[in-house]
Design a protein around this motif. Structure first.
Motif, mmCIF file in Angstrom:
data_model
loop_
_atom_site.group_PDB
_atom_site.id
_atom_site.type_symbol
_atom_site.label_atom_id
_atom_site.label_comp_id
_atom_site.label_asym_id
_atom_site.label_seq_id
_atom_site.Cartn_x
_atom_site.Cartn_y
_atom_site.Cartn_z
ATOM 1 N N ASN A 1 0.823 -1.218 0.000
ATOM 2 C CA ASN A 1 0.000 0.000 0.000
ATOM 3 C C ASN A 1 0.857 1.268 0.000
ATOM 4 O OD1 ASN A 1 0.967 0.246 2.622
ATOM 5 N ND2 ASN A 1 -0.998 -0.192 3.599
ATOM 6 N N GLU A 2 2.173 1.117 0.162
ATOM 7 C CA GLU A 2 3.158 2.189 0.071
ATOM 8 C C GLU A 2 3.009 3.253 1.152
ATOM 9 O OE1 GLU A 2 3.196 3.688 -3.934
ATOM 10 O OE2 GLU A 2 4.167 1.874 -4.705
ATOM 11 N N GLU A 3 2.295 2.973 2.240
ATOM 12 C CA GLU A 3 2.192 3.936 3.339
ATOM 13 C C GLU A 3 3.560 4.270 3.921
ATOM 14 O OE1 GLU A 3 -0.474 3.006 6.499
ATOM 15 O OE2 GLU A 3 -2.253 2.921 5.226
ATOM 16 N N TRP A 4 4.435 3.283 3.990
ATOM 17 C CA TRP A 4 5.747 3.484 4.606
ATOM 18 C C TRP A 4 6.676 4.342 3.757
ATOM 19 C CZ3 TRP A 4 10.520 0.735 3.118
ATOM 20 C CH2 TRP A 4 10.397 0.023 1.931
ATOM 21 N N LEU A 5 6.319 4.570 2.475
ATOM 22 C CA LEU A 5 7.180 5.298 1.551
ATOM 23 C C LEU A 5 6.851 6.789 1.456
ATOM 24 C CD1 LEU A 5 7.117 2.754 -1.428
ATOM 25 C CD2 LEU A 5 8.939 3.024 0.277
ATOM 26 N N ARG A 6 5.661 7.173 1.833
ATOM 27 C CA ARG A 6 5.189 8.517 1.508
ATOM 28 C C ARG A 6 5.850 9.614 2.331
ATOM 29 N NH1 ARG A 6 -0.900 6.144 1.356
ATOM 30 N NH2 ARG A 6 -0.705 5.067 -0.658
ATOM 31 N N ASP A 7 6.216 9.305 3.570
ATOM 32 C CA ASP A 7 6.848 10.309 4.424
ATOM 33 C C ASP A 7 7.879 9.615 5.302
ATOM 34 O OD1 ASP A 7 7.634 12.286 6.139
ATOM 35 O OD2 ASP A 7 5.621 12.907 6.723
ATOM 36 N N PRO A 8 9.172 9.802 5.038
ATOM 37 C CA PRO A 8 10.213 9.119 5.828
ATOM 38 C C PRO A 8 10.196 9.484 7.305
ATOM 39 C CG PRO A 8 11.134 10.043 3.805
ATOM 40 C CD PRO A 8 9.742 10.587 3.934
ATOM 41 N N ARG A 9 9.539 10.585 7.657
ATOM 42 C CA ARG A 9 9.474 10.989 9.069
ATOM 43 C C ARG A 9 8.351 10.285 9.822
ATOM 44 N NH1 ARG A 9 8.499 17.136 7.775
ATOM 45 N NH2 ARG A 9 7.000 16.004 6.473
ATOM 46 N N ARG A 10 7.445 9.655 9.097
ATOM 47 C CA ARG A 10 6.270 9.041 9.730
ATOM 48 C C ARG A 10 6.624 7.672 10.311
ATOM 49 N NH1 ARG A 10 0.743 7.375 6.411
ATOM 50 N NH2 ARG A 10 -0.524 6.795 8.237
ATOM 51 N N PRO A 11 6.329 7.418 11.587
ATOM 52 C CA PRO A 11 6.583 6.089 12.164
ATOM 53 C C PRO A 11 5.848 5.024 11.356
ATOM 54 C CG PRO A 11 5.965 7.653 13.872
ATOM 55 C CD PRO A 11 5.721 8.331 12.568
ATOM 56 N N ALA A 12 6.532 3.905 11.109
ATOM 57 C CA ALA A 12 5.941 2.876 10.251
ATOM 58 C C ALA A 12 6.305 1.488 10.737
ATOM 59 C CB ALA A 12 6.405 3.056 8.801
ATOM 60 N N VAL A 13 5.338 0.583 10.619
ATOM 61 C CA VAL A 13 5.575 -0.848 10.799
ATOM 62 C C VAL A 13 5.498 -1.484 9.418
ATOM 63 C CG1 VAL A 13 4.720 -3.006 11.772
ATOM 64 C CG2 VAL A 13 4.644 -0.911 13.136
ATOM 65 N N VAL A 14 6.578 -2.146 9.025
ATOM 66 C CA VAL A 14 6.626 -2.830 7.738
ATOM 67 C C VAL A 14 6.807 -4.312 8.013
ATOM 68 C CG1 VAL A 14 7.740 -2.982 5.486
ATOM 69 C CG2 VAL A 14 7.724 -0.800 6.720
ATOM 70 N N ALA A 15 5.812 -5.119 7.681
ATOM 71 C CA ALA A 15 5.886 -6.563 7.877
ATOM 72 C C ALA A 15 6.087 -7.230 6.532
ATOM 73 C CB ALA A 15 4.604 -7.084 8.537
ATOM 74 N N GLY A 16 7.083 -8.107 6.441
ATOM 75 C CA GLY A 16 7.343 -8.713 5.141
ATOM 76 C C GLY A 16 8.110 -10.012 5.234
ATOM 77 N N THR A 17 8.150 -10.713 4.124
ATOM 78 C CA THR A 17 8.903 -11.965 4.045
ATOM 79 C C THR A 17 10.374 -11.661 3.769
ATOM 80 O OG1 THR A 17 8.250 -12.109 1.717
ATOM 81 C CG2 THR A 17 6.940 -13.376 3.308
ATOM 82 N N VAL A 18 11.212 -12.686 3.924
ATOM 83 C CA VAL A 18 12.651 -12.515 3.759
ATOM 84 C C VAL A 18 13.002 -12.002 2.368
ATOM 85 C CG1 VAL A 18 14.823 -13.797 3.603
ATOM 86 C CG2 VAL A 18 13.277 -14.196 5.530
ATOM 87 N N ASP A 19 12.394 -12.581 1.337
ATOM 88 C CA ASP A 19 12.744 -12.168 -0.020
ATOM 89 C C ASP A 19 12.326 -10.728 -0.301
ATOM 90 O OD1 ASP A 19 10.087 -12.955 0.166
ATOM 91 O OD2 ASP A 19 9.969 -13.643 -1.905
#
Length: 374
Positions: free
Chosen positions: A116-134
């Motif tokens: 959903n690219e929420e983590w990309l829009r503002d580098p200052r915004r706290p973000a949780v990014v959950a993902g697989t190893v690859d």
């Protein structure tokens, strides 16, 4: 600092509804003092996912108490898609509890799931990014899977700077753990004032030796203080061993699973195709059975685990294994290694062939996970 400890106790209980265990209080205190362990190995049921809550409270209190700042992004990596989804749901629950107190971005990076690219829009915004190893590893190496050439440096920068990478069930992906160590040794955030690159290997499998970066804690302390955890930690588990040739495993396992059946039985079968055959055989014999393998398509898995509509009787059976109540009518779950870690499952009987010690420990963690009585 007593004021800081009081803040953590009050806010942790407000956000989660539970008092923190001793290990959670101690880890928070160490992080607030600027001591960042790189290995946390605590037993199944100890609530390791609460590191999400510890991280956000560190961020909320940093300026107020002038404690060590926490990285802006928490990147949770695990080599199981079902666990990635589980972490995403926990992060969503955290955001709901925080309300306007913190504008938290949440993004999920795994196959068959659009970022959903929420983590990309503002580098200052706290973000949780959950993902697989690859998905996470490729971004850290400037080779972001499904990322265009323009976005790859951006993704690498956000993962490699001002991030805390939690490598959940690290024993499942030793190559990725070594990669994180190699990247950390390169000190990617050193040239950016006030930023850091932190890593944490998380597992229910004990690490070899203490090591300088290991969080050393005795879970007996948690069991002594918390009746809930004591019930989990001291739940009686009986081991019975049966000799058989590998070609006869399914026959023996089916007999052990169905003779005087337990309320919930998990049977581990190594190959997905053999697991499917085993589940089909149980269903033909009239046993209510669910199947969990790593080869399930995204929508099938989402329906099974309840994160999407549908699923029918099989999803209802699977939910029995996610419940703290055993129920009365016997049910069966046939699974490959996809059920070994992270997925919150519990049973009163577990059947497995021999495997590596760390994998067996993970499988045993599914047995009476919530401290069910014998």
């Amino acid at each position: 600092m007593e004021e800081l400890e009081s803040y953590f106790l009050t806010e942790f209980e407000r956000l989660t509804g539970f008092s923190p265990y001793p290990w959670q209080r101690r880890l928070f205190a160490e992080l607030a003092a600027g001591r960042w362990p790189e290995v946390v190995d605590l037993p199944t049921g100890a609530g390791k996912t609460s590191i999400l809550w510890i991280w956000i409270l560190l961020r909320l209190c940093a300026e107020r108490f002038r404690c060590a700042p926490a990285p802006t992004r928490l990147v949770w990596v695990v080599n199981r898609r079902a666990v990635v989804d589980q972490v995403t749901r926990e992060a969503e629950r955290l955001r709901e509890r925080l309300g306007e107190e913190c504008d938290l971005a949440i993004s999920t990076l795994r196959g068959q799931f659009a970022d959903n690219e929420e983590w990309l829009r503002d580098p200052r915004r706290p973000a949780v990014v959950a993902g697989t190893v690859d998905m996470i590893g490729s971004r850290l190496l400037f080779r972001g899977y499904r990322s265009g050439r323009y976005h790859r440096p951006l993704h690498a920068g956000l993962v490699g700077v001002d991030s805390w990478i939690v490598n959940d069930e690290a024993h499942l992906s030793p190559a990725f753990a070594r990669l994180l160590g190699a990247v950390r040794a390169m000190r990617p955030a050193d040239k950016v004032t006030g930023k850091s690159f932190r890593i944490l290997k998380l597992s229910a499998t004990p690490a070899d030796g203490a090591g300088d970066g290991r969080f050393v804690h005795d879970p007996e302390l948690d069991a002594a203080e918390s009746p809930h955890f004591r019930k989990i930690f001291t739940a009686p588990k009986t081991l019975s061993m049966h000799a058989c040739e590998s070609k006869n495993f399914e026959s023996l396992a089916r007999r052990l699973a169905t003779e005087k059946p337990a309320p919930r039985t998990i049977v581990f079968v190594e190959q997905p195709e053999r697991a499917l055959e085993f589940a089909v055989r149980l269903r033909k014999e009239g046993h209510k059975t669910a199947l969990l393998t790593g080869t399930l398509r995204g929508l099938e898995r989402d329906r099974l685990t309840g994160s999407a509509d549908g699923g029918g009787e099989e999803a209802a059976v699977f939910r029995r294994f996610q419940s703290k109540e055993s129920g009365e009518e016997p049910v069966w779950l046939v699974a490959t290694s996809a059920a070994e870690v992270g997925v919150d499952l519990s049973c009163e009987r577990m059947i497995t062939g021999l495997a590596e010690a760390d994998r067996l420990l993970q499988r045993f963690g599914r047995l009476k996970r919530h401290g069910e009585a014998s």
